[in-house]
Design a protein around this motif. Structure first.
Motif, short mmCIF file in Angstrom:
data_model
loop_
_atom_site.label_atom_id
_atom_site.label_comp_id
_atom_site.label_asym_id
_atom_site.label_seq_id
_atom_site.Cartn_x
_atom_site.Cartn_y
_atom_site.Cartn_z
N ALA A 26 58.48 66.94 71.08
CA ALA A 26 59.81 66.37 72.28
C ALA A 26 59.86 64.65 71.93
O ALA A 26 61.06 64.40 72.22
CB ALA A 26 59.17 66.44 73.66
N SER A 27 58.86 64.08 71.13
CA SER A 27 59.02 62.63 71.11
C SER A 27 59.32 62.41 69.53
O SER A 27 59.60 61.11 69.29
CB SER A 27 57.80 61.81 71.14
N SER A 28 59.80 63.46 68.75
CA SER A 28 59.93 63.28 67.05
C SER A 28 61.08 62.28 67.02
O SER A 28 61.15 62.00 65.89
CB SER A 28 60.16 64.49 66.54
N THR A 29 62.18 62.30 68.01
CA THR A 29 63.17 61.35 67.74
C THR A 29 63.08 59.99 68.22
O THR A 29 63.93 59.07 67.87
CB THR A 29 64.70 61.78 68.30
N VAL A 30 61.78 59.67 68.87
CA VAL A 30 61.75 58.54 69.33
C VAL A 30 60.75 57.80 68.53
O VAL A 30 60.76 56.37 68.26
CB VAL A 30 60.98 58.59 70.82
N CYS A 31 59.87 58.40 67.93
CA CYS A 31 58.56 57.68 67.10
C CYS A 31 58.11 58.78 66.21
O CYS A 31 58.49 59.74 66.27
CB CYS A 31 57.75 57.13 67.95
N SER A 32 57.49 58.23 65.14
CA SER A 32 56.70 58.89 64.07
C SER A 32 55.41 58.22 64.01
O SER A 32 55.37 56.92 64.24
CB SER A 32 57.31 59.09 62.86
N VAL A 33 54.46 58.84 63.28
CA VAL A 33 53.23 58.35 62.80
C VAL A 33 52.68 58.27 61.78
O VAL A 33 53.06 59.60 61.21
CB VAL A 33 52.11 58.47 64.13
N ALA A 34 52.04 57.47 60.95
CA ALA A 34 51.52 57.68 59.59
C ALA A 34 49.85 56.79 59.86
O ALA A 34 50.02 55.75 60.07
CB ALA A 34 52.25 57.09 58.67
N GLY A 35 48.96 57.29 59.67
CA GLY A 35 47.77 56.66 59.99
C GLY A 35 47.50 56.41 61.47
O GLY A 35 47.75 57.24 62.29
N SER A 36 47.47 55.17 61.56
CA SER A 36 47.38 54.53 62.81
C SER A 36 48.49 53.71 63.38
O SER A 36 48.45 52.79 64.11
CB SER A 36 46.06 53.84 62.97
N THR A 37 49.74 54.04 62.44
CA THR A 37 50.79 53.28 62.69
C THR A 37 51.82 53.97 63.22
O THR A 37 52.24 55.01 62.54
CB THR A 37 51.18 52.46 61.27
N VAL A 38 52.48 53.56 64.24
CA VAL A 38 53.54 54.21 64.66
C VAL A 38 55.00 53.56 64.61
O VAL A 38 54.94 52.14 64.85
CB VAL A 38 53.53 54.25 66.47
N SER A 39 55.89 54.21 64.05
CA SER A 39 57.29 53.74 63.52
C SER A 39 58.22 54.09 64.67
O SER A 39 58.20 55.07 65.09
CB SER A 39 57.75 54.31 62.18
N ILE A 40 58.85 52.92 65.27
CA ILE A 40 59.79 53.28 66.46
C ILE A 40 61.22 53.70 65.72
O ILE A 40 61.72 53.03 65.02
CB ILE A 40 60.08 51.95 66.89
N LEU A 41 61.63 54.78 66.21
CA LEU A 41 62.95 55.39 65.78
C LEU A 41 64.32 55.20 66.96
O LEU A 41 65.26 54.87 66.40
CB LEU A 41 62.52 56.75 65.61
N SER A 42 63.65 55.30 68.21
CA SER A 42 64.67 54.96 69.21
C SER A 42 63.99 54.65 70.41
O SER A 42 62.92 54.69 70.62
CB SER A 42 65.66 56.01 69.42
N ALA A 43 64.86 54.33 71.43
CA ALA A 43 64.26 54.12 72.99
C ALA A 43 63.91 55.48 73.47
O ALA A 43 64.68 56.49 73.17
CB ALA A 43 65.32 53.30 73.70
N GLY A 44 63.01 55.41 74.23
CA GLY A 44 62.43 56.74 75.12
C GLY A 44 60.99 56.81 75.28
O GLY A 44 60.33 55.68 75.30
N ALA A 45 60.54 57.90 75.23
CA ALA A 45 59.11 58.06 75.59
C ALA A 45 58.39 58.70 74.40
O ALA A 45 58.81 59.82 73.67
CB ALA A 45 58.84 59.39 76.71
N CYS A 46 57.34 58.15 73.90
CA CYS A 46 56.99 58.07 72.59
C CYS A 46 55.38 58.99 73.16
O CYS A 46 54.38 58.09 73.63
CB CYS A 46 56.63 57.11 71.92
#
Length: 206
Positions: free
Chosen positions: A146-166
């Motif tokens: 459900a958070s796939s449009t808000v953020c993604s993760v690679a290793g221990s780093t989260v990339s921000i994609l949009s505002a919302g709940a990650c």
């Protein structure tokens, strides 16, 4: 006439028995202590491993103490013999043996997952995760669908994609020494970007 006397000699064997017939399980990397005891003979005993092998990290003392910190989980089979100190002239020493099966279980572990707190949206923004497992094994992360449009993760780093709940889950699947840890989840709020104003015109922070 009187019958001829007949003499017979007998050796009295005093049976020695180890009281314990089973041992409680141990746990990887946790101190283990079990005292053996015996009956029979003259009541003073020495103990020795006479077959099989003890778990790695475990020893048997001459006084019958099985102790140490096991370093490898698994099932171990061995035999302990208790010998009393009856003198040879009295028919001794007497001994008795007991076979044991000792299981060393995997240890449990837990995950500590500090909440990164609210993160501001920014194009190309990211933040780090710092979950740790009590075992010292590496923690992995997953983003809830459900958070796939808000953020993604690679290793221990989260990339921000949009505002919302990650929503992020930390996992540690265990290994030969440790059981899998219970997953721990946190939900990070990605706040909307704050517009800045220059010369009367508002711009989103990037």
């Amino acid at each position: 006439l009187a019958a001829a006397d007949v003499e017979r000699s007998f050796q009295v064997v005093d049976t020695v028995s180890i009281v314990q017939t089973t041992l409680p399980n141990g746990t990887f990397d946790a101190v283990y202590n079990q005292q053996l005891s015996a009956t029979g003979g003259n009541g003073s005993y020495t103990y020795a491993l006479t077959a099989g092998a003890l778990p790695n990290g475990i020893t048997l003392s001459g006084a019958g103490l099985i102790s140490g910190t096991p370093t490898v989980p698994g099932a171990y089979n061995f035999t302990v013999t208790a010998t009393d100190s009856t003198p040879v002239g009295n028919g001794g020493p007497f001994a008795g043996s007991q076979a044991f099966a000792l299981s060393i279980d995997q240890a449990g572990q837990t995950i500590t997952f500090p909440d990164p707190g609210t993160q501001p949206y920014a194009v190309g923004g990211s933040f780090g995760l710092t979950a740790t497992a009590s075992s010292g094994l590496t923690v992995s992360y997953a983003i809830a669908p459900a958070s796939s449009t808000v953020c993604s993760v690679a290793g221990s780093t989260v990339s921000i994609l949009s505002a919302g709940a990650c929503a992020i889950t930390a996992s540690q699947g265990g290994d030969a020494s440790y059981l899998a840890a219970a997953d721990v989840s946190v939900t990070v709020a990605i706040s909307q970007a704050t517009p800045t104003e220059r010369n009367g015109t508002k711009f989103l922070t990037r």
